[in-house]
Design a protein around this motif. Structure first.
Motif, PDB file in Angstrom:
ATOM      1  N   ILE A 142      -6.993  -2.654   2.385  1.00 36.21           N
ATOM      2  CA  ILE A 142      -6.362  -3.949   2.691  1.00 36.21           C
ATOM      3  C   ILE A 142      -7.256  -5.095   2.251  1.00 36.21           C
ATOM      4  O   ILE A 142      -6.781  -6.112   1.727  1.00 36.21           O
ATOM      5  CB  ILE A 142      -6.035  -4.052   4.187  1.00 36.21           C
ATOM      6  N   TRP A 169      -3.699 -12.356   3.022  1.00 38.33           N
ATOM      7  CA  TRP A 169      -2.316 -11.942   2.878  1.00 38.33           C
ATOM      8  C   TRP A 169      -1.379 -12.630   3.862  1.00 38.33           C
ATOM      9  O   TRP A 169      -1.721 -12.842   5.019  1.00 38.33           O
ATOM     10  CB  TRP A 169      -2.202 -10.414   3.051  1.00 38.33           C
ATOM     11  N   ALA A 188      -6.136  -1.274  11.716  1.00 41.88           N
ATOM     12  CA  ALA A 188      -6.499  -2.077  10.546  1.00 41.88           C
ATOM     13  C   ALA A 188      -6.927  -3.492  10.918  1.00 41.88           C
ATOM     14  O   ALA A 188      -7.326  -4.264  10.038  1.00 41.88           O
ATOM     15  CB  ALA A 188      -5.306  -2.146   9.585  1.00 41.88           C
ATOM     16  N   ILE A 233      -5.089  -6.083  11.984  1.00 36.93           N
ATOM     17  CA  ILE A 233      -4.180  -7.058  11.375  1.00 36.93           C
ATOM     18  C   ILE A 233      -3.612  -7.940  12.484  1.00 36.93           C
ATOM     19  O   ILE A 233      -2.973  -7.435  13.411  1.00 36.93           O
ATOM     20  CB  ILE A 233      -3.037  -6.348  10.625  1.00 36.93           C
ATOM     21  N   ARG A 280      -2.766   0.606  -4.269  1.00 37.72           N
ATOM     22  CA  ARG A 280      -2.341  -0.765  -4.007  1.00 37.72           C
ATOM     23  C   ARG A 280      -1.458  -1.266  -5.136  1.00 37.72           C
ATOM     24  O   ARG A 280      -1.537  -0.786  -6.267  1.00 37.72           O
ATOM     25  CB  ARG A 280      -3.555  -1.698  -3.886  1.00 37.72           C
ATOM     26  N   VAL A 297      -8.186  -9.482   5.445  1.00 38.96           N
ATOM     27  CA  VAL A 297      -6.818  -9.608   5.965  1.00 38.96           C
ATOM     28  C   VAL A 297      -6.287 -11.020   5.796  1.00 38.96           C
ATOM     29  O   VAL A 297      -5.095 -11.224   5.532  1.00 38.96           O
ATOM     30  CB  VAL A 297      -6.774  -9.183   7.450  1.00 38.96           C
ATOM     31  N   ARG A 347      -8.949  -0.044   6.023  1.00 41.95           N
ATOM     32  CA  ARG A 347      -9.485  -1.419   6.032  1.00 41.95           C
ATOM     33  C   ARG A 347     -10.003  -1.821   4.658  1.00 41.95           C
ATOM     34  O   ARG A 347      -9.821  -2.959   4.231  1.00 41.95           O
ATOM     35  CB  ARG A 347     -10.589  -1.543   7.084  1.00 41.95           C
ATOM     36  N   ILE A 375       2.022  -7.670   4.644  1.00 40.95           N
ATOM     37  CA  ILE A 375       1.478  -6.372   4.235  1.00 40.95           C
ATOM     38  C   ILE A 375       2.582  -5.334   4.367  1.00 40.95           C
ATOM     39  O   ILE A 375       3.188  -5.191   5.442  1.00 40.95           O
ATOM     40  CB  ILE A 375       0.261  -5.970   5.095  1.00 40.95           C
ATOM     41  N   LEU A 398       0.832  -1.196   0.000  1.00 38.23           N
ATOM     42  CA  LEU A 398       0.000   0.000   0.000  1.00 38.23           C
ATOM     43  C   LEU A 398       0.870   1.251   0.000  1.00 38.23           C
ATOM     44  O   LEU A 398       1.857   1.334   0.742  1.00 38.23           O
ATOM     45  CB  LEU A 398      -0.896   0.045   1.248  1.00 38.23           C
ATOM     46  N   VAL A 452       3.626  -1.203   3.808  1.00 38.49           N
ATOM     47  CA  VAL A 452       2.981   0.111   3.775  1.00 38.49           C
ATOM     48  C   VAL A 452       4.022   1.209   3.578  1.00 38.49           C
ATOM     49  O   VAL A 452       4.973   1.330   4.356  1.00 38.49           O
ATOM     50  CB  VAL A 452       2.200   0.379   5.084  1.00 38.49           C
ATOM     51  N   LEU A 468       3.883  -7.193   9.096  1.00 37.24           N
ATOM     52  CA  LEU A 468       3.464  -5.851   8.679  1.00 37.24           C
ATOM     53  C   LEU A 468       4.692  -4.958   8.732  1.00 37.24           C
ATOM     54  O   LEU A 468       5.295  -4.784   9.792  1.00 37.24           O
ATOM     55  CB  LEU A 468       2.376  -5.328   9.621  1.00 37.24           C
TER      56      LEU A 468
END
Length: 265
Positions: A40, A46, A82, A84, A15, A43, A37, A49, A6, A51, A90
């Motif tokens: 993404i 994935w 988010a 996650i 994205r 969740v 949210r 993730i 992201l 960022v 992450l």
């Protein structure tokens, strides 16, 4: 490893699969959380993730530290906002550093000293010496140029999208145009618009010249939304930076840079 990357800006989240989701960095907490949210998605799809996001931000722990943008989520955890799970890796990188990392790889600039400026709603700057990107202790670029003093204000006030709009409005009396529409007018041959973009290149080049010389840069890259209009600025920019290669950065560079965070996992 199935990852989603992201690029979070002030008005859109981009994205790596080319989808975009609107976000208002000036908005309320609920709106920002909802946009993240949605971007993404489920969740559970994935395994990682990544960022890219502006600073100030705690890139190690994923904490929002911005007061000028995303102020409504200041001090909060991206992972928690988010939703996650801790089991999903992450990772974060400053958006300008991610773009520079991607450019180094895509353009094979590992052995050169490279500076990148990103122009859009703001003004970003990052540099690398032979592939090593310099950051401060928080992970943001080691050196900022957005707040360099310029004509009673700061540099960002004059060369960002906002600055282009304001200077065009002062010149023509038309305050309704965006940086994009002014560029379109310039490409169509409108004199006032051409002069505004040429002056933008001159202002930026004059401010950068001593910095690029001090850092012993070999290559200068331009990225961000306004870099799409580099052709309008390149003459005056190059005049202020004689002998310096001025190159438009590939638009997907930020995702290439972000992807490196997962290469050894």
């Amino acid at each position: 490893m199935k990852t989603i990357l992201l690029d979070i800006g002030g008005t859109f989240i981009k994205r790596s699969d080319a989808r975009q989701f609107p976000i208002s960095s000036d908005g309320c907490r609920e709106g920002i959380v909802s946009s993240i949210r949605r971007a993404i998605g489920p969740v559970g799809e994935w395994e990682g993730i990544g960022v890219a996001i502006p600073g100030p931000f705690d890139f190690r722990n994923g904490i929002f530290l911005m007061e000028h943008k995303f102020a409504s989520v200041y001090g909060e955890s991206f992972r928690e906002l988010a939703r996650i799970p801790d089991s999903i890796p992450l990772r974060f990188m400053h958006d300008v550093n991610a773009a520079l990392q991607g450019n180094i790889r895509l353009l094979d600039l590992h052995e050169q000293n490279v500076a990148l400026v990103t122009l859009g709603t703001g003004l970003g700057f990052s540099y690398a010496l032979k592939g090593h990107i310099f950051t401060n202790e928080k992970g943001s670029p080691a050196r900022g140029i957005w707040n360099l003093p310029y004509e009673g204000g700061i540099l960002e006030d004059f060369v960002s999208g906002r600055g282009i709009r304001v200077r065009y409005s002062r010149k023509t009396g038309d305050a309704t145009q965006s940086a994009l529409s002014i560029a379109q007018r310039a490409f169509a041959g409108e004199k006032a618009a051409l002069e505004i973009y040429a002056r933008t290149g001159a202002i930026l080049g004059e401010a950068l010249a001593p910095i690029l010389d001090e850092l012993k840069m070999d290559v200068f890259l331009m990225g961000g939304q306004i870099s799409r209009s580099l052709e309008l600025m390149k003459g005056s920019l190059q005049k202020a930076l004689p002998g310096m290669p001025v190159i438009k950065a590939p638009e997907q560079a930020v995702f290439t840079g972000l992807g490196t965070l997962f290469e050894n996992n």
